[in-house]
Design an enzyme around this catalytic site. Structure first.
Site, PDB file in Angstrom:
ATOM      1  N   TRP A 267       1.032   5.736  -1.562  1.00 42.27           N
ATOM      2  CA  TRP A 267       0.682   6.719  -2.580  1.00 42.27           C
ATOM      3  C   TRP A 267       1.756   6.859  -3.657  1.00 42.27           C
ATOM      4  O   TRP A 267       1.496   7.443  -4.701  1.00 42.27           O
ATOM      5  CB  TRP A 267       0.431   8.070  -1.923  1.00 42.27           C
ATOM      6  CG  TRP A 267      -1.001   8.272  -1.556  1.00 42.27           C
ATOM      7  CD1 TRP A 267      -1.775   7.433  -0.806  1.00 42.27           C
ATOM      8  CD2 TRP A 267      -1.820   9.383  -1.922  1.00 42.27           C
ATOM      9  NE1 TRP A 267      -3.037   7.961  -0.675  1.00 42.27           N
ATOM     10  CE2 TRP A 267      -3.097   9.166  -1.345  1.00 42.27           C
ATOM     11  CE3 TRP A 267      -1.609  10.548  -2.649  1.00 42.27           C
ATOM     12  CZ2 TRP A 267      -4.154  10.059  -1.497  1.00 42.27           C
ATOM     13  CZ3 TRP A 267      -2.656  11.439  -2.801  1.00 42.27           C
ATOM     14  CH2 TRP A 267      -3.922  11.189  -2.232  1.00 42.27           C
TER      15      TRP A 267
ATOM     16  N   TYR B  68       0.824  -1.211   0.000  1.00 39.13           N
ATOM     17  CA  TYR B  68       0.000   0.000   0.000  1.00 39.13           C
ATOM     18  C   TYR B  68       0.858   1.260   0.000  1.00 39.13           C
ATOM     19  O   TYR B  68       1.911   1.282   0.634  1.00 39.13           O
ATOM     20  CB  TYR B  68      -0.895   0.009   1.245  1.00 39.13           C
ATOM     21  CG  TYR B  68      -1.795   1.222   1.299  1.00 39.13           C
ATOM     22  CD1 TYR B  68      -2.983   1.244   0.570  1.00 39.13           C
ATOM     23  CD2 TYR B  68      -1.438   2.351   2.020  1.00 39.13           C
ATOM     24  CE1 TYR B  68      -3.798   2.366   0.586  1.00 39.13           C
ATOM     25  CE2 TYR B  68      -2.253   3.471   2.042  1.00 39.13           C
ATOM     26  CZ  TYR B  68      -3.429   3.479   1.326  1.00 39.13           C
ATOM     27  OH  TYR B  68      -4.228   4.592   1.331  1.00 39.13           O
TER      28      TYR B  68
HETATM   29  P1  PGD Z   1       3.625   8.074   1.821  1.00 41.12           P
HETATM   30  O1  PGD Z   1       4.448   8.883   2.758  1.00 41.12           O
HETATM   31  O2  PGD Z   1       2.902   8.818   0.746  1.00 41.12           O
HETATM   32  O3  PGD Z   1       2.595   7.314   2.752  1.00 41.12           O
HETATM   33  O4  PGD Z   1       0.555   6.225   3.625  1.00 41.12           O
HETATM   34  P2  PGD Z   1       1.621   6.068   2.441  1.00 41.12           P
HETATM   35  O5  PGD Z   1       2.402   4.824   2.658  1.00 41.12           O
HETATM   36  O6  PGD Z   1       0.987   6.266   1.108  1.00 41.12           O
HETATM   37  O7  PGD Z   1       4.515   6.905   1.215  1.00 41.12           O
HETATM   38  C1  PGD Z   1       4.775   6.766  -0.133  1.00 41.12           C
HETATM   39  C2  PGD Z   1       6.208   6.264  -0.320  1.00 41.12           C
HETATM   40  O8  PGD Z   1       6.413   6.022  -1.704  1.00 41.12           O
HETATM   41  C3  PGD Z   1       7.281   7.250   0.117  1.00 41.12           C
HETATM   42  O9  PGD Z   1       8.200   6.627   0.990  1.00 41.12           O
HETATM   43  C4  PGD Z   1       7.953   7.652  -1.200  1.00 41.12           C
HETATM   44  O10 PGD Z   1       9.325   7.954  -1.066  1.00 41.12           O
HETATM   45  C5  PGD Z   1       7.739   6.418  -2.045  1.00 41.12           C
HETATM   46  N1  PGD Z   1       7.801   6.666  -3.488  1.00 41.12           N
HETATM   47  C6  PGD Z   1       7.413   7.783  -4.153  1.00 41.12           C
HETATM   48  N2  PGD Z   1       7.609   7.622  -5.475  1.00 41.12           N
HETATM   49  C7  PGD Z   1       8.131   6.381  -5.647  1.00 41.12           C
HETATM   50  C8  PGD Z   1       8.544   5.640  -6.798  1.00 41.12           C
HETATM   51  O11 PGD Z   1       8.449   6.067  -7.936  1.00 41.12           O
HETATM   52  N3  PGD Z   1       9.003   4.378  -6.594  1.00 41.12           N
HETATM   53  C9  PGD Z   1       9.100   3.845  -5.362  1.00 41.12           C
HETATM   54  N4  PGD Z   1       9.555   2.595  -5.264  1.00 41.12           N
HETATM   55  N5  PGD Z   1       8.741   4.532  -4.246  1.00 41.12           N
HETATM   56  C10 PGD Z   1       8.258   5.782  -4.393  1.00 41.12           C
HETATM   57  C11 PGD Z   1      -0.472   7.155   3.583  1.00 41.12           C
HETATM   58  C12 PGD Z   1      -1.615   6.692   4.497  1.00 41.12           C
HETATM   59  O12 PGD Z   1      -1.305   6.964   5.873  1.00 41.12           O
HETATM   60  C13 PGD Z   1      -2.912   7.327   4.172  1.00 41.12           C
HETATM   61  S1  PGD Z   1      -3.360   7.438   2.504  1.00 41.12           S
HETATM   62  C14 PGD Z   1      -3.788   7.729   5.119  1.00 41.12           C
HETATM   63  S2  PGD Z   1      -5.212   8.574   4.694  1.00 41.12           S
HETATM   64  C15 PGD Z   1      -3.632   7.393   6.540  1.00 41.12           C
HETATM   65  N6  PGD Z   1      -3.809   8.529   7.395  1.00 41.12           N
HETATM   66  C16 PGD Z   1      -3.465   8.438   8.703  1.00 41.12           C
HETATM   67  C17 PGD Z   1      -4.056   9.246   9.738  1.00 41.12           C
HETATM   68  O13 PGD Z   1      -4.935  10.085   9.497  1.00 41.12           O
HETATM   69  N7  PGD Z   1      -3.624   9.069  11.003  1.00 41.12           N
HETATM   70  C18 PGD Z   1      -2.703   8.148  11.329  1.00 41.12           C
HETATM   71  N8  PGD Z   1      -2.303   8.027  12.600  1.00 41.12           N
HETATM   72  N9  PGD Z   1      -2.151   7.377  10.373  1.00 41.12           N
HETATM   73  C19 PGD Z   1      -2.488   7.474   9.090  1.00 41.12           C
HETATM   74  N10 PGD Z   1      -1.912   6.663   8.140  1.00 41.12           N
HETATM   75  C20 PGD Z   1      -2.374   6.575   6.765  1.00 41.12           C
END
Ligand code: PGD
Length: 768
Positions: A114, A112
């Site tokens: 983004w 999972y």
């Molecule tokens: P990101 O930090 O966006 O978090 O959680 P999510 O795991 O989506 O992580 C994306 C990762 O992808 C980053 O480490 C980035 O470096 C990597 N990345 C970006 N581009 C690339 C690429 O091209 N290739 C590769 N291999 N990697 C790449 C988000 C999630 O957190 C979400 S959507 C929600 S809504 C939740 N919200 C909460 C909340 O409200 N409260 C708490 N306590 N926790 C939450 N967690 C959830």
């Protein structure tokens, strides 16, 4: 401005922009047509060449020396650099061992996250496509964003995109709505971000225009600034997690005053009488009136009754934020808001009724596209078992154990290998000490990321991925009309490779190269993925730009569907001709299907159930402050936490925590102090900011500060940086949806008097 540098179009989840080389790094400027560009763009210039980038493939020493197997050293070990060929050979051998042995059902590929905006180099699509060709994998369903809503809404209204998100466009709110009652807010910090990109940030402008016309806004939540100033909103500070009780109090007032729309309830809804028996107390002896709701919500009963009367007899829109359902019993406020909008008789009216998530993400409330956007096929997964996405630790720690989900009894599989690309579970998951134990239980954890996230630090095999600025791609989102040519600006950092190239190389070793690549280079794939969009436009309009024309122009405006309120409005206009896709064809105020599941934590109609970890619970007796762990304003999730805009917001290097001055004074905490938040799951440091925009008894610490354990060797170390997921509970919303409940938990806060440990989260880990 004319420095001779070549300026190229590019895009991110937080907006389209122009980028060019500048000095050793890059400079960026927002898309010229964007009326309200995201401040998150200011994180981008530091991103590409930061020390937190992964420069070369790495393998954990313990895995290398002792081979695959459960290992508590994950996250505590050192890494050994390895050449690409060598690391890919070893990974191919390990994949072969697992697929030939325990098989595809022992591989978790939910992965999972983004990742980034481009549609071809989309890490999840790449990893899923690869694992499907290997024979499949255990997948995950639903999202951390909308885990509860995406299960409850299809059962009681219709699929949540078409019936609850697309039904009230911003243009209708601007034109028709008299009163917006926003539970959980419509915060600009959230509306600034849209998966796949967003070319124009419109939320603030539409709210300002509606306000100017005379629309009124009420924000109900623990944080005043969850609606922008332009909305001129009245703030009703409510105790976190009690919205269902407040909505019941409002509904009861409507009934007591005869203000509910009986004709609408009769014609368009199923099961209202059963619900009314509960509401009035005929079924359980407790009337859920305003006086009943008042002490639960921490609001005066008169204010609740006054709000109910204000909502009746005018065009009222009940908006529920995504955050509301990321909590224990998160299904209930969403369902109850729909019931409230139905009692007001407003569902399906232009600018009225119910909206799920308007203002929670950039592209909700915009017109849908009328043509498909480029999408990489992920192939078919022959493996049937799956988990609801937020149940990952349960799965890894409890193989063979049964659990409930949406009417089914399911069993957790026994996972040996986890493959993650484009997500950061040490950002998104709850109870991180438990997650560490869960990841210690597998044989092999593979992570592809561009930066040293805590997830990468817990991996056995770490493969460095490029960032979007280092490759060509196409940026597109289903609800944004601008498709962007995302052009490469920089050479890849260190030895980083695109996810596609990594999987193509692995595929070659595993004998599935032709199936994975279909014989195309990355550039040829972009042309190939563009074709369905071009053909659909040509079929509509007679002609369409070819790929080279699109690429040279840097962007293309895609045709959109009419903003007509979608199928919810069609149902209102013709309930028999366009019934809802529910068992009754109507809004299910009472669902015999859900009642039939027999879940104590999700009965057959919206119900107030006191939380285990909130108002009225034993937990709050021990940990007296309610923590709101919400989406950050200075970055997207954990992405680019090292960027300039995010770093400028830190207090003595720590993530800021907002606390009411009265709560701070009671604890001897002053502005700028470092504080320690703790409960029985963990502890973290944060930097105090005193604010009257936070309800007394509540503290707010955004998610996304990189997990930074002071002593990684400990089982449950202090996070010195401020990641709230060391404190949150790892339990599902209910047996129905099993969604993420990370938004709320109970904590205590104290001034931190010890020596301040340095922040090491952004330093690469020790390597040999
Ligand atoms: P990101 O930090 O966006 O978090 O959680 P999510 O795991 O989506 O992580 C994306 C990762 O992808 C980053 O480490 C980035 O470096 C990597 N990345 C970006 N581009 C690339 C690429 O091209 N290739 C590769 N291999 N990697 C790449 C988000 C999630 O957190 C979400 S959507 C929600 S809504 C939740 N919200 C909460 C909340 O409200 N409260 C708490 N306590 N926790 C939450 N967690 C959830």
């Amino acid at each position: 401005m004319d420095d001779g540098a070549i300026r190229v179009s590019h895009s991110s989840h937080w907006g389209a922009f122009t980028a060019w080389k500048s000095g050793d790094g890059i400079a960026v400027a927002p898309h010229p047509a964007d009326p309200d560009p995201s401040p998150l763009l200011a994180n981008v210039p530091q991103a590409a060449r930061h020390a937190a980038r992964i420069a070369q493939p790495m393998v954990r020493r313990g895995w290398l020396e002792r081979g695959p197997g459960p290992d508590p050293m994950r996250g505590r070990d050192e890494f050994v650099p390895m050449a690409w060929d060598d690391v890919l050979d070893r990974l191919a051998a390990e994949l072969t061992r697992v697929y030939d042995g325990p098989g595809a059902e022992a591989v978790y590929g939910g992965s999972y996250g983004w990742s980034s905006a481009g549609r071809f180099h989309h890490a999840q699509s790449q990893v899923h496509r690869f694992l499907n060709l290997m024979g499949g994998y255990i997948r995950s369903v639903n999202s951390y964003s909308a885990g509860a809503a995406s299960v409850i809404l299809p059962r009681v209204l219709g699929n949540f995109v078409d019936y609850a998100r697309r039904n009230v466009p911003w243009t209708h709110l601007e034109k028709y709505t008299d009163l917006v009652v926003s539970f959980g807010g419509m915060a600009i910090k959230n509306a600034t971000v849209g998966s796949g990109g967003t070319s124009k940030h419109l939320a603030r402008g539409h709210m300002a225009a509606a306000r100017q016309r005379g629309a009124e806004f009420v924000v109900i939540g623990p944080l005043r600034d969850d609606l922008p100033e332009e909305a001129g909103a009245e703030w009703l500070p409510i105790a976190p997690g009690t919205d269902t009780a407040l909505m019941l109090g409002i509904a009861h007032t409507l009934v007591a005053d005869g203000l509910h729309d009986r004709a609408f309830l009769d014609r368009f809804c199923e099961g209202y009488p059963v619900f009314e028996d509960y509401l009035t107390g005929r079924s359980d002896g407790v009337a859920k009136d305003a006086a009943w709701a008042a002490p639960i919500c921490g609001m005066p009963a008169d204010d609740i009754a006054a709000l109910a009367r204000r909502m009746a007899g005018r065009r009222t829109l009940v908006v529920v934020s995504q955050s509301l359902q990321r909590a224990e019993h998160g299904e209930q406020p969403i369902w109850m808001a729909l019931v409230l909008a139905s009692m007001l008789g407003q569902v399906g009216l232009e600018g009225g009724g119910f909206s799920y998530g308007l203002g929670s993400i950039a592209n909700i409330g915009k017109a849908a596209l009328d043509v498909p956007t480029p999408t990489l096929s992920q192939g078919q997964n022959p493996i049937r078992p799956f988990i609801p996405v937020a149940r990952i630790s349960d799965m890894l720690l409890q193989p063979g154990v049964e659990f409930d989900y949406d009417g089914r009894r399911m069993t957790y599989p026994a996972i040996k290998l986890v493959y993650w690309a484009g997500g950061n579970p040490f950002h998104h998951h709850q109870d991180l000490a438990r997650l560490r134990r869960a990841f210690a239980a597998v044989d092999t954890l593979v992570v592809q990321d561009s930066v040293w996230t805590a997830t990468a630090r817990h991996a056995d095999i770490v493969l460095p991925a490029t960032v979007t600025l280092e490759r060509d791609d196409i940026g597109a989102a289903a609800f944004d009309p601008t498709m962007v040519a995302m052009k490469q600006v920089l050479e890849p950092f260190g030895q980083a490779r695109d996810d596609y190239t990594i999987f193509a190389e692995l595929s070659r070793r595993l004998g599935i190269e032709q199936e994975f690549t279909e014989g195309r280079t990355a550039g040829e794939w972009l042309r190939h993925l563009y074709e369905p969009t071009r053909k659909a436009i040509a079929a509509r309009e007679g002609s369409a730009p070819d790929f080279d024309q699109f690429w040279a122009a840097g962007e293309m405006t895609l045709p959109t569907a009419p903003e007509d309120g979608g199928p919810t409005r069609a149902f209102r206009l013709d309930p028999e001709g366009a019934p809802l896709p529910t068992p009754s064809g109507r809004v299910e105020i009472y669902s015999s299907t859900i009642a039939g599941f027999g879940y104590a934590d999700c009965p057959g109609h919206p119900t107030w159930m006191a939380p285990t970890d909130g108002v009225g619970s034993a937990a709050i007796g021990k940990w007296p402050l309610q923590l709101v762990a919400n989406q950050p304003a200075t970055r997207l999730h954990s992405q680019l936490d090292f960027g300039g805009y995010s770093q400028d917001s830190k207090v003595r290097g720590r993530e800021p925590i907002r606390i009411h001055p009265d709560d701070a004074a009671a604890r001897g905490i002053a502005e700028g102090d470092v504080v320690r938040l703790f409960n029985d799951r963990g502890a973290c440091l944060a930097g105090a900011q005193l604010s009257r925009d936070v309800r007394p008894g509540v503290v707010q610490l955004a998610t996304g500060a990189w997990y930074d354990p002071v002593d990684a060797a400990e089982d449950n170390p202090l996070c010195v940086h401020g990641n709230p997921n060391v404190l949150t509970r790892d339990v599902g919303t209910s047996s129905l949806a099993q969604g993420c409940t990370g938004q709320l938990t109970c904590v205590q806060v104290e001034r931190f008097a010890g020596n301040l440990p340095p922040i090491r989260a952004f330093d690469p880990p020790a390597a040999d």
